[in-house]
Design a protein around this motif. Structure first.
Motif, PDB file in Angstrom:
ATOM      1  N   GLY A 119       0.862  -1.124   0.034  1.00  0.00           N
ATOM      2  CA  GLY A 119      -0.060  -0.008   0.071  1.00  0.00           C
ATOM      3  C   GLY A 119       0.801   1.296  -0.098  1.00  0.00           C
ATOM      4  O   GLY A 119       2.107   0.988   0.267  1.00  0.00           O
ATOM      5  N   SER A 120       0.417   2.403  -0.324  1.00  0.00           N
ATOM      6  CA  SER A 120       1.116   3.698  -0.382  1.00  0.00           C
ATOM      7  C   SER A 120       0.580   4.710   0.439  1.00  0.00           C
ATOM      8  O   SER A 120      -0.874   4.821   0.490  1.00  0.00           O
ATOM      9  CB  SER A 120       1.118   4.152  -1.615  1.00  0.00           C
ATOM     10  N   LEU A 121       1.279   5.502   1.068  1.00  0.00           N
ATOM     11  CA  LEU A 121       0.819   6.661   1.740  1.00  0.00           C
ATOM     12  C   LEU A 121       1.395   8.006   0.785  1.00  0.00           C
ATOM     13  O   LEU A 121       2.690   7.934   0.605  1.00  0.00           O
ATOM     14  CB  LEU A 121       1.059   6.939   2.933  1.00  0.00           C
ATOM     15  N   MET A 122       0.789   8.997   0.482  1.00  0.00           N
ATOM     16  CA  MET A 122       1.336  10.187  -0.174  1.00  0.00           C
ATOM     17  C   MET A 122       0.582  11.256  -0.151  1.00  0.00           C
ATOM     18  O   MET A 122      -0.717  11.198   0.004  1.00  0.00           O
ATOM     19  CB  MET A 122       1.826   9.891  -1.617  1.00  0.00           C
ATOM     20  N   GLY A 123       1.091  12.320  -0.229  1.00  0.00           N
ATOM     21  CA  GLY A 123       0.333  13.901  -0.382  1.00  0.00           C
ATOM     22  C   GLY A 123      -0.828  13.789  -1.135  1.00  0.00           C
ATOM     23  O   GLY A 123      -0.751  13.156  -2.199  1.00  0.00           O
ATOM     24  N   GLY A 124      -1.659  14.666  -0.768  1.00  0.00           N
ATOM     25  CA  GLY A 124      -2.811  14.777  -2.024  1.00  0.00           C
ATOM     26  C   GLY A 124      -3.919  13.614  -1.741  1.00  0.00           C
ATOM     27  O   GLY A 124      -4.826  13.660  -2.555  1.00  0.00           O
ATOM     28  N   THR A 144       5.843   8.875   0.760  1.00  0.00           N
ATOM     29  CA  THR A 144       6.768  10.013   0.540  1.00  0.00           C
ATOM     30  C   THR A 144       7.046  10.402   1.789  1.00  0.00           C
ATOM     31  O   THR A 144       6.126  10.308   2.921  1.00  0.00           O
ATOM     32  CB  THR A 144       5.769  11.186  -0.451  1.00  0.00           C
ATOM     33  N   PRO A 145       8.001  11.310   2.126  1.00  0.00           N
ATOM     34  CA  PRO A 145       8.702  11.427   3.610  1.00  0.00           C
ATOM     35  C   PRO A 145       7.730  12.275   4.238  1.00  0.00           C
ATOM     36  O   PRO A 145       7.402  12.212   5.377  1.00  0.00           O
ATOM     37  CB  PRO A 145       9.812  11.809   3.181  1.00  0.00           C
ATOM     38  N   GLY A 146       6.968  13.458   3.583  1.00  0.00           N
ATOM     39  CA  GLY A 146       6.171  14.235   4.249  1.00  0.00           C
ATOM     40  C   GLY A 146       4.929  13.611   4.822  1.00  0.00           C
ATOM     41  O   GLY A 146       4.480  13.667   5.923  1.00  0.00           O
ATOM     42  N   ARG A 147       4.059  12.876   3.836  1.00  0.00           N
ATOM     43  CA  ARG A 147       3.157  12.270   4.478  1.00  0.00           C
ATOM     44  C   ARG A 147       3.388  11.153   5.673  1.00  0.00           C
ATOM     45  O   ARG A 147       2.663  10.965   6.622  1.00  0.00           O
ATOM     46  CB  ARG A 147       2.331  11.494   3.282  1.00  0.00           C
ATOM     47  N   LEU A 148       4.462  10.362   5.507  1.00  0.00           N
ATOM     48  CA  LEU A 148       4.927   9.272   6.445  1.00  0.00           C
ATOM     49  C   LEU A 148       5.019  10.146   7.686  1.00  0.00           C
ATOM     50  O   LEU A 148       4.731   9.814   8.908  1.00  0.00           O
ATOM     51  CB  LEU A 148       6.306   8.698   5.948  1.00  0.00           C
ATOM     52  N   ALA A 149       5.998  11.072   7.749  1.00  0.00           N
ATOM     53  CA  ALA A 149       6.331  11.787   8.992  1.00  0.00           C
ATOM     54  C   ALA A 149       4.972  12.532   9.588  1.00  0.00           C
ATOM     55  O   ALA A 149       4.699  12.305  10.889  1.00  0.00           O
ATOM     56  CB  ALA A 149       7.268  13.088   8.647  1.00  0.00           C
TER      57      ALA A 149
END
Length: 186
Positions: A119-124, A144-149
């Protein structure tokens, strides 16, 4: 020791890739490992770290995805969705996250590998939907680092069971064991 010559007939199985996964790679038209894969896959399968720098299109994604998929598939007891995140791939852009998730899904398409859930996690994307997917269970997380953080610092998730990560900075990847304390909520 130097890497095998590209024309020497080295197969994925010669690198230590499980025979069923190697066969699946060939069925997916990955006939022989690229130079970066020949240099990286054996080290990662042995649990070593690797820092890889290679041009776009050289096969870096398979170089780290194959060992992730194989190690999660071979784990005992058999990995289940509800076991949570066991591998994290961090990549700088949504486009790369999507591409990497597609490759992981392709590798998991092999009969007997369906129990490992990517699965994935990313902004937007909707945070509510991402949170629900995480609760349901994602074994291989591409983020993506921002969404994970954001998710970790907002205490929406804990990733304390993750045992490995791959960071894909476009042309540079790193596979490493992540200290458990750095991923757990405080």
């Amino acid at each position: 020791a130097s890497a095998p010559d590209p024309g020497d007939g080295v197969s994925f199985e010669d690198l230590g890739v499980a025979s069923d996964l190697a066969e699946h790679l060939e069925d997916c038209n990955f006939q022989a490992p690229t130079d970066v894969q020949r240099r990286t896959i054996p080290a990662l399968l042995k649990g070593r770290d690797a820092l890889v720098k290679s041009p776009t299109g050289s096969g870096k994604t398979l170089a780290f995805a194959v060992p992730i998929v194989q190690s999660l598939h071979e784990g005992r007891p058999k990995l289940r969705r509800e076991d949570g995140t066991r591998a994290i791939v961090i990549t700088p852009t949504r486009e790369l996250a999507t591409q990497i998730e597609e490759v992981v899904q392709l590798l998991l398409g092999r009969k007997g590998y369906h129990h490992v859930v990517p699965g994935s996690l990313m902004g937007g994307e909707s945070r509510k939907r991402e949170k629900a997917r995480l609760r349901k269970g994602i074994n291989v997380l591409v983020a993506t680092p921002g969404r994970l953080a954001d998710l970790v610092t907002a205490r929406r998730t804990t990733l304390g069971r993750a045992g490995c990560s791959a960071r894909n900075a476009g042309r540079t990847c790193r596979w490493t064991g992540i200290p458990r304390r750095s991923l757990m909520r405080k």
